[in-house]
Design a protein around this motif. Structure first.
Motif, PDB file in Angstrom:
ATOM      1  N   VAL A  59       0.817  -1.218   0.000  1.00  0.00           N
ATOM      2  CA  VAL A  59       0.000   0.000   0.000  1.00  0.00           C
ATOM      3  C   VAL A  59       0.846   1.262   0.000  1.00  0.00           C
ATOM      4  N   VAL A  60       1.977   1.254   0.694  1.00  0.00           N
ATOM      5  CA  VAL A  60       2.759   2.479   0.867  1.00  0.00           C
ATOM      6  C   VAL A  60       4.102   2.428   0.142  1.00  0.00           C
ATOM      7  N   VAL A  61       4.962   1.510   0.503  1.00  0.00           N
ATOM      8  CA  VAL A  61       6.370   1.531   0.102  1.00  0.00           C
ATOM      9  C   VAL A  61       6.548   1.490  -1.414  1.00  0.00           C
ATOM     10  N   ARG A  62       5.807   0.659  -2.103  1.00  0.00           N
ATOM     11  CA  ARG A  62       5.987   0.524  -3.553  1.00  0.00           C
ATOM     12  C   ARG A  62       5.234   1.586  -4.348  1.00  0.00           C
ATOM     13  N   SER A  63       4.401   2.354  -3.701  1.00  0.00           N
ATOM     14  CA  SER A  63       3.550   3.323  -4.392  1.00  0.00           C
ATOM     15  C   SER A  63       4.333   4.514  -4.927  1.00  0.00           C
ATOM     16  N   TRP A  64       3.900   5.032  -6.065  1.00  0.00           N
ATOM     17  CA  TRP A  64       4.549   6.182  -6.707  1.00  0.00           C
ATOM     18  C   TRP A  64       4.416   7.442  -5.863  1.00  0.00           C
ATOM     19  N   TRP A  65       3.349   7.544  -5.084  1.00  0.00           N
ATOM     20  CA  TRP A  65       3.084   8.758  -4.326  1.00  0.00           C
ATOM     21  C   TRP A  65       3.858   8.834  -3.009  1.00  0.00           C
ATOM     22  N   CYS A  66       4.477   7.743  -2.604  1.00  0.00           N
ATOM     23  CA  CYS A  66       5.187   7.711  -1.326  1.00  0.00           C
ATOM     24  C   CYS A  66       6.516   8.465  -1.454  1.00  0.00           C
ATOM     25  N   PRO A  67       6.716   9.542  -0.669  1.00  0.00           N
ATOM     26  CA  PRO A  67       7.993  10.265  -0.729  1.00  0.00           C
ATOM     27  C   PRO A  67       9.150   9.354  -0.319  1.00  0.00           C
TER      28      PRO A  67
END
Length: 180
Positions: free
Chosen positions: A39-47
């Protein structure tokens, strides 16, 4: 069940047990990582800073000034060590059933696969035959290369794009294709 006129398989996959493989954390921790990773780590939006902070909170040892791009898949962060100033490119996959160590100022380019897992092709039960991967300082592993289990890549080595590394690479050595 096989009859006499059917070929027999080399493997008895139903006998596989994963014996000897240690995940390093309990099931709850593993499930939490799989959820947060997806949900977070692989996402493009995660800084990038948040990505690294989350990886560290799950046990990864990541040095200062590292860049870990989106879509990077890390199987178990608690089995990952990355030195200062290293980069891991978009779409890289670190399949670290065993420890993966990446030195300082090392570039693991886009869609590289670091795979510590394998199976014993001679064993009827197809048991694991895993091994750690160690990558030195100042190394460049170019895009879409694969490094297999048990390999050490020495300082300042270069692995050319689309290469397959199946044995150790000496410091300063340049390899490409299906080498060494």
């Amino acid at each position: 069940m096989f009859t006499d006129d059917q070929p027999r398989s080399r493997f008895e996959l139903s006998a596989f047990t994963a014996q000897g493989y240690e995940r390093g954390r309990g099931v709850g921790w593993q499930l939490a990582w799989l959820l947060v990773s997806g949900v977070v780590v692989r996402s493009w939006w995660c800084p990038g800073r948040l990505r690294i902070a989350v990886l560290r909170s799950f046990g990864a040892r990541i040095g200062r000034g590292c860049v870990i791009r989106h879509r990077v898949r890390i199987h178990w962060p608690w089995k990952l060590t990355v030195g200062d100033g290293s980069w891991i490119g978009e779409g890289a996959w670190i399949l670290n059933l065993e420890d993966v160590t990446i030195g300082s100022n090392t570039c693991v380019s886009q869609e590289v696969l670091l795979c510590t897992g394998s199976h014993d092709r001679l064993a009827r039960d197809f048991r694991f035959d895993n091994g750690p991967i160690a990558i030195g300082d100042g190394v460049w592993i170019a895009c879409r290369s694969t490094v297999l289990r048990g390999c050490t890549i020495g300082d300042r080595a270069v692995v050319g794009a689309h290469s397959l590394v199946r044995s150790d690479v000496a410091s300063g050595q340049v390899v490409y294709g299906c080498g060494p």
